[in-house]
Design an enzyme around this catalytic site. Structure first.
Site, mmCIF file in Angstrom:
data_model
loop_
_atom_site.group_PDB
_atom_site.id
_atom_site.type_symbol
_atom_site.label_atom_id
_atom_site.label_comp_id
_atom_site.label_asym_id
_atom_site.label_seq_id
_atom_site.Cartn_x
_atom_site.Cartn_y
_atom_site.Cartn_z
ATOM 1 N N THR A 198 0.805 -1.179 0.082
ATOM 2 C CA THR A 198 -0.033 -0.041 0.188
ATOM 3 C C THR A 198 0.897 1.230 0.067
ATOM 4 O O THR A 198 1.790 1.046 0.652
ATOM 5 C CB THR A 198 -0.827 -0.001 1.394
ATOM 6 O OG1 THR A 198 -1.732 -1.167 1.254
ATOM 7 C CG2 THR A 198 -1.470 1.203 1.547
ATOM 8 N N ARG A 254 -15.591 -5.216 3.206
ATOM 9 C CA ARG A 254 -14.355 -5.180 4.201
ATOM 10 C C ARG A 254 -13.621 -3.914 3.813
ATOM 11 O O ARG A 254 -13.175 -3.657 2.618
ATOM 12 C CB ARG A 254 -13.503 -6.284 4.348
ATOM 13 C CG ARG A 254 -12.477 -5.896 5.377
ATOM 14 C CD ARG A 254 -11.104 -5.482 4.964
ATOM 15 N NE ARG A 254 -9.959 -5.342 5.798
ATOM 16 C CZ ARG A 254 -8.935 -4.630 5.650
ATOM 17 N NH1 ARG A 254 -8.700 -4.116 4.320
ATOM 18 N NH2 ARG A 254 -7.929 -4.420 6.441
ATOM 19 N N THR A 262 0.712 1.566 6.852
ATOM 20 C CA THR A 262 0.501 0.487 5.830
ATOM 21 C C THR A 262 0.632 -0.772 6.927
ATOM 22 O O THR A 262 1.133 -0.914 7.809
ATOM 23 C CB THR A 262 1.900 0.169 4.884
ATOM 24 O OG1 THR A 262 1.501 -0.855 3.911
ATOM 25 C CG2 THR A 262 3.089 0.167 5.467
HETATM 26 C C1 SD4 Z 1 -5.615 -2.413 4.690
HETATM 27 N N1 SD4 Z 1 -3.910 -1.220 5.361
HETATM 28 O O1 SD4 Z 1 -6.586 -2.406 4.065
HETATM 29 C C2 SD4 Z 1 -4.493 -1.697 4.206
HETATM 30 C C3 SD4 Z 1 -3.405 -3.038 3.687
HETATM 31 C C4 SD4 Z 1 -2.239 -2.499 3.505
HETATM 32 O O2 SD4 Z 1 -0.153 -2.942 2.427
HETATM 33 O O3 SD4 Z 1 -1.759 -1.623 3.965
HETATM 34 N N2 SD4 Z 1 -1.332 -3.259 2.584
HETATM 35 O O4 SD4 Z 1 -5.916 -2.838 5.739
#
Ligand code: SD4
Length: 330
Positions: free
Chosen positions: A190, A218, A241
Site C-alpha cells: 500500500t 471489508r 501500511t
Molecule cells: C488495509 N492497510 O486495507 C491496508 C492494507 C495494506 O499494504 O496496507 N497493505 O488494511
C-alpha cells in the site's frame, strides 16, 4: 464548499514561514501558529511507504518545479495505482474473496480538508476521486456504488481492475484457502505519501486495494482519516501500511501526529505508535504494520512491527531509501 473557499482565502503562507494569526485546521476558531524557524529545514520534501522509487520521483518532479504538496501527492501515488505489477494498489490489485477488486483511498490538505472513497470498483485512480470528493462535495467519504457513480459523473472511465495475473492467483487461492483472507507479513505495498511543498504547505494521501481476499465490503484503515492518514499543518503528518483493523483500533496516524505535537520526533512517534499496537497484541508476531511520519520542519521517521520495512524520502538532498528498525528486530 463555501467554508473551504473561505479557509483557503484566509490562509497566507510564504516560503518556509506560516504567517500568524491564521485559522486553525478545524476552521472554527482563531489560533496562532508559530513560524517555522529551523534554518536547516529541507523543504520541499516527499516521503512514502516502502521503496516506491517511481512514485516518490514523480511527486518530487511536481514539488521541485514549484507545484503544491497536494498535486505532488495525487500525481505521486497515481504511479502505483497505474502500475499493474503492484498487486496492492489500483489496477492489478488483488480482489476480495469473491473476485471483486475494491479500492480505498483518501487525501488530506493543509487546511484539514479531506476526501475519501471506500470499496469503490472499476475506477483506476481512487486518489483522484477522493480529491474530487474533497473539493467538489460537502462530504468526506463516498462508499461503494455511490463513489463509483460520482466518479462517472466527474468523467472517470469504467475499467476492469482485475488483471489476468491477480485473477489466476485468486483462483489458485480459492482452492485451499477456506475463504480466509491473507493477513500475513508478505501482503503489503500500500502506498501512503506525505509531502511539504516550498511554501511549507503539507498534504498526504493513501491508496490501496486493501487486504487480499478480504470479505466483500471489508474496508481497512487506508481511506479512514486519522487511521491510515492524518496531517496537521501545525505539527506534521503520518500514514500507515499493514493490517488495517489494528491501525483503526488505535487511530494510528492521528496518534502519531498527536505524539509529535507533544514533542516527540517523527521517529519516536512512530515507535510509540507501533508499541501501542503491540501492547494490544501481546505475543503475536504474525502481522505487519508500518508507520511513517514527517514533522513540519521536514524531519522524518518510520517504524514497523516486522523486519524489512523501508520508506522513501525525496528532497534536494537526495533520493533515499530508509531501511527501518522494527519491533521484532531489524
Ligand atoms: C488495509 N492497510 O486495507 C491496508 C492494507 C495494506 O499494504 O496496507 N497493505 O488494511
Amino acid at each position: 464548499m463555501e467554508r473551504r473557499k473561505f479557509l483557503k482565502n484566509s490562509t497566507t503562507v510564504t516560503a518556509g514561514l506560516i504567517s500568524a494569526p491564521i485559522l486553525a485546521s478545524c476552521g472554527r476558531e482563531k489560533t496562532t501558529v508559530a513560524p517555522i524557524q529551523d534554518s536547516k529545514t529541507v523543504l520541499p520534501i516527499v516521503i512514502c511507504t516502502w521503496n516506491f522509487e517511481n512514485a516518490s520521483a514523480r511527486a518530487w518532479e511536481v514539488l521541485s518545479t514549484g507545484g503544491t504538496a497536494l498535486d505532488a501527492i495525487e500525481q505521486g501515488v497515481m504511479v502505483e495505482e497505474n502500475d499493474v505489477n503492484n498487486q496492492t494498489v489500483g489496477k492489478g490489485g488483488r480482489p476480495d474473496r469473491d473476485g471483486n477488486v475494491t479500492l480505498d483511498a483518501c487525501i488530506m490538505d493543509k487546511d484539514g480538508n479531506c476526501g475519501a472513497v471506500l470499496a469503490m470498483q472499476h475506477i483506476a485512480n481512487p486518489i483522484s476521486v477522493a480529491r474530487k470528493v474533497m473539493e467538489d462535495t460537502p462530504h468526506v467519504m463516498l462508499v461503494g456504488k455511490g463513489a463509483e457513480q460520482f466518479a462517472y459523473e466527474k468523467g472517470f472511465k469504467k475499467v476492469n481492475l482485475l488483471t489476468e495475473k491477480s485473477k489466476a492467483e485468486w483462483l489458485e487461492w480459492k482452492k485451499t484457502s477456506k475463504y480466509k483472507p491473507i493477513i500475513n507479513i508478505e501482503n503489503h505495498d500500500t502506498i501512503g505519501m506525505l509531502a511539504i511543498d516550498e511554501n511549507g504547505d503539507i498534504a498526504g494521501g493513501c491508496t490501496t486495494s486493501g487486504m487480499a481476499y478480504k470479505m466483500a465490503g471489508r474496508v481497512g484503515d487506508s481511506p479512514i482519516i486519522g487511521a491510515g492518514l492524518f496531517v496537521d499543518k501545525e505539527v506534521g503528518g503520518a500514514t500507515a501500511t499493514g493490517v488495517g483493523e489494528e491501525v483503526i483500533r488505535t487511530v494510528g496516524s492521528f496518534l502519531i501526529v498527536e505524539l509529535m505535537r507533544q514533542g516527540k520526533s517523527p521517529q519516536e512517534a512512530c515507535v510509540e505508535g507501533v508499541k501501542r499496537i503491540m501492547a494490544k497484541n501481546e505475543g503475536r508476531n504474525d502481522f505487519q504494520i508500518g508507520f511513517i511520519a514527517i514533522n513540519k520542519k521536514g524531519e522524518t521517521g518510520g517504524y514497523c512491527i516486522q523486519p524489512g520495512f523501508t520508506y522513501r524520502t525525496y528532497s534536494k538532498e537526495g533520493h533515499v531509501n530508509n531501511p527501518s528498525n522494527s519491533f521484532l528486530g531489524t
